[in-house]
Design a protein around this motif. Structure first.
Motif, mmCIF file in Angstrom:
data_model
loop_
_atom_site.group_PDB
_atom_site.id
_atom_site.type_symbol
_atom_site.label_atom_id
_atom_site.label_comp_id
_atom_site.label_asym_id
_atom_site.label_seq_id
_atom_site.Cartn_x
_atom_site.Cartn_y
_atom_site.Cartn_z
ATOM 1 N N ILE A 146 0.837 -1.205 0.000
ATOM 2 C CA ILE A 146 0.000 0.000 0.000
ATOM 3 C C ILE A 146 0.867 1.248 0.000
ATOM 4 O O ILE A 146 0.633 2.197 -0.750
ATOM 5 C CB ILE A 146 -0.963 0.000 1.215
ATOM 6 N N TYR A 156 -9.148 6.137 -3.113
ATOM 7 C CA TYR A 156 -9.905 4.875 -3.156
ATOM 8 C C TYR A 156 -9.462 4.013 -4.330
ATOM 9 O O TYR A 156 -9.354 2.796 -4.222
ATOM 10 C CB TYR A 156 -11.412 5.141 -3.314
ATOM 11 N N LEU A 187 -6.262 2.370 -3.376
ATOM 12 C CA LEU A 187 -6.433 1.396 -2.289
ATOM 13 C C LEU A 187 -7.244 0.183 -2.750
ATOM 14 O O LEU A 187 -7.099 -0.902 -2.191
ATOM 15 C CB LEU A 187 -7.114 2.048 -1.077
ATOM 16 N N CYS A 203 -6.917 -5.375 2.579
ATOM 17 C CA CYS A 203 -6.530 -5.250 3.988
ATOM 18 C C CYS A 203 -7.656 -5.853 4.803
ATOM 19 O O CYS A 203 -8.804 -5.407 4.683
ATOM 20 C CB CYS A 203 -6.335 -3.787 4.375
ATOM 21 N N TYR A 253 -10.031 -0.056 6.247
ATOM 22 C CA TYR A 253 -9.593 0.983 5.299
ATOM 23 C C TYR A 253 -9.743 2.422 5.788
ATOM 24 O O TYR A 253 -9.121 3.313 5.233
ATOM 25 C CB TYR A 253 -10.299 0.854 3.926
ATOM 26 N N ILE A 301 -6.561 3.789 6.946
ATOM 27 C CA ILE A 301 -5.605 3.894 5.829
ATOM 28 C C ILE A 301 -5.898 5.181 5.058
ATOM 29 O O ILE A 301 -4.982 5.932 4.712
ATOM 30 C CB ILE A 301 -5.694 2.661 4.907
#
Lengths: 164, 292
Positions: A114, A134, A137, A142, A147, A150
């Motif tokens: 990431i 987004y 990601l 994950c 999220y 993150i």
């Protein structure tokens, strides 16, 4: 099928985290396996081994890609960056700091990939929209964080890099 | 999860690549972006004894204007569809397709031509290529031939390429002025392969639909055109009754499969809904285009 007996290992010259090395690899070895076994960059996590999970993501000539979907021989003449390239000695990179600050990880298995994807995003696009974050990601699974942390980590990292 | 051993060949030119394919024929597989081929090798679904890696063939990386068309070389990465001005101007439907497709990390390596050649029935690009009337250029030592994508597939992951042929280019005809477009799909998560999807292109002459192309994905053994639905629409004015008629025709004519992701019955229901959504969006874009 005399081809099978004619398996060739090949000499490749590859730059990993700024250091150029030449070595011999078998054709079928994936880049992820070569990085872990020959270069000992074990931040390259091997999860699903078929391109879905994103944990082996590396920067290939600066672009995030799956190391499990590349052959080691394909790195010949190219430049690879792994998570080991991010910190400066004991000083974490701003993105790593931000993930630590905002609890952008729990088990940490997905984190290296990431952070590399995010580093490319923030270089290309220093003030990303949530949609752009987004999108990046989305290429990483994950199972710990849900999220949200993150996302907050990436926003903080963007701010930290802008203030630098 | 490790590929079987193979002989690795890295041609630098199309000529070298076709020479390798002529030599090894069906023992060889071509490796382009590898975003489908590498998993197949690792899972040993594909066990070629020779792998011909075309990634270093510099002459195959391009997006350029051809006669009323955009030509894309077979090592061009999918990601370029999103940032290329020529694509945005002449075939904007490709940039819309990219938004439905996989993640940037995959698109950085996966190729446009590779996705079309692989022919996953649930992939977007084969359907969009069919709707656009795109053509592939296949090269071998015997010469070069042009294959419309609409005639390329022969069932599940099968195509009509000969073992010694390499696809060097896909040629997308420029969209007509004022042509609206849409690519819609349903997938479990963004970036997953679609459970079902529909791509459409619509242009008007006055109030009537003058040009219409509809192609679907995830709704059969390969992406395909929905010719009967197009016939119902051509020359007609838009109305919700007409769209419902088209949707139910599509739903009853497609032959989706049951799998672990969705039942065939559910996919048929999606086909009806997605056909309508796709037409609405394409028509909306066509009308905006006409107004601007």
């Amino acid at each position: 099928m005399n081809v099978q007996s004619d398996l060739d290992s090949r000499q490749v010259t590859v730059t990993v985290n700024g250091k150029q090395e030449s070595l011999e690899v078998e054709g079928r070895t994936t880049l992820a396996d070569m990085l872990r076994q020959e270069f000992h960059t074990q931040g390259v996590r091997v999860g699903c081994e078929h391109g879905v999970c994103g944990s082996c993501t590396i920067l290939f000539d600066g672009e995030p890609m799956r190391a499990c979907l590349l052959l080691a021989v394909q790195a010949d003449g190219h430049e690879i960056k792994t998570i080991e390239s991010m910190a400066d000695g004991n000083k974490l990179h701003e993105i790593q700091e931000a993930f630590s600050e905002k609890h952008g990880l729990q088990c940490g298995f997905c984190t290296a990939g990431i952070i590399l994807s995010v580093s490319e995003l923030l270089e290309r696009c220093p003030e990303p929209t949530d949609e752009q974050i987004y999108e990046i990601l989305g290429g990483h699974l994950c199972r710990c964080t849900g999220y949200q942390q993150i996302l907050q980590s990436v926003r903080l990292a963007a701010d930290m890099l802008l203030e630098k | 999860m490790k590929p079987v051993a193979f002989k690795y060949l890295k041609p630098a030119t199309v000529e070298e690549a076709t020479a390798f394919l002529a030599e090894y024929g069906s023992e060889a597989k071509i490796l382009a972006g590898g975003q489908s081929m590498m998993p197949m090798l690792s899972m040993r679904i594909a066990r070629p004894s020779v792998l011909v890696d075309i990634n270093e063939i510099a002459e195959l990386t391009y997006i350029r204007a051809a006669d009323d068309a955009v030509a894309i070389g077979s090592v061009t990465r999918q990601r370029r569809l999103g940032d290329d001005d020529l694509v945005a101007e002449q075939v904007p439907v490709l940039a819309s397709a990219l938004k439905c497709m996989s993640h940037p990390q995959i698109q950085n390596r996966g190729t446009v031509v590779g996705s079309i050649c692989h022919g996953d029935p649930a992939a977007e690009l084969p359907a969009v290529a069919i709707a656009l009337g795109a053509e592939l250029t296949a090269c071998s030592q015997a010469g070069t031939r042009t294959i419309p994508v609409a005639e390329f597939y022969r069932g599940y992951y099968r195509n009509i390429l000969e073992p010694d042929e390499l696809v060097s280019e896909v040629n997308f005809p420029a969209m007509l002025p004022g042509c609206g477009w849409s690519v819609v799909e349903i997938s479990r998560r963004h970036g997953d392969l679609a459970l079902a999807g529909v791509a459409s292109l619509v242009a008007f002459a006055g109030e009537e639909i003058d040009h219409v192309r509809i192609a679907c994905f995830g709704l059969g053994k390969a992406a395909h055109r929905l010719v009967d639905a197009e016939s119902l629409l051509k020359g007609q004015r838009t109305s919700s009754e007409l769209f419902q008629e088209v949707a139910s025709l599509v739903s009853s004519s497609v032959k989706p499969m049951d799998d672990s992701h969705a039942s065939a019955e559910y996919r048929r229901a999606l086909a009806a809904e997605l056909t309508q959504r796709s037409l609405f969006e394409a028509i909306e874009r066509a009308k905006q285009g006409a107004a601007s």
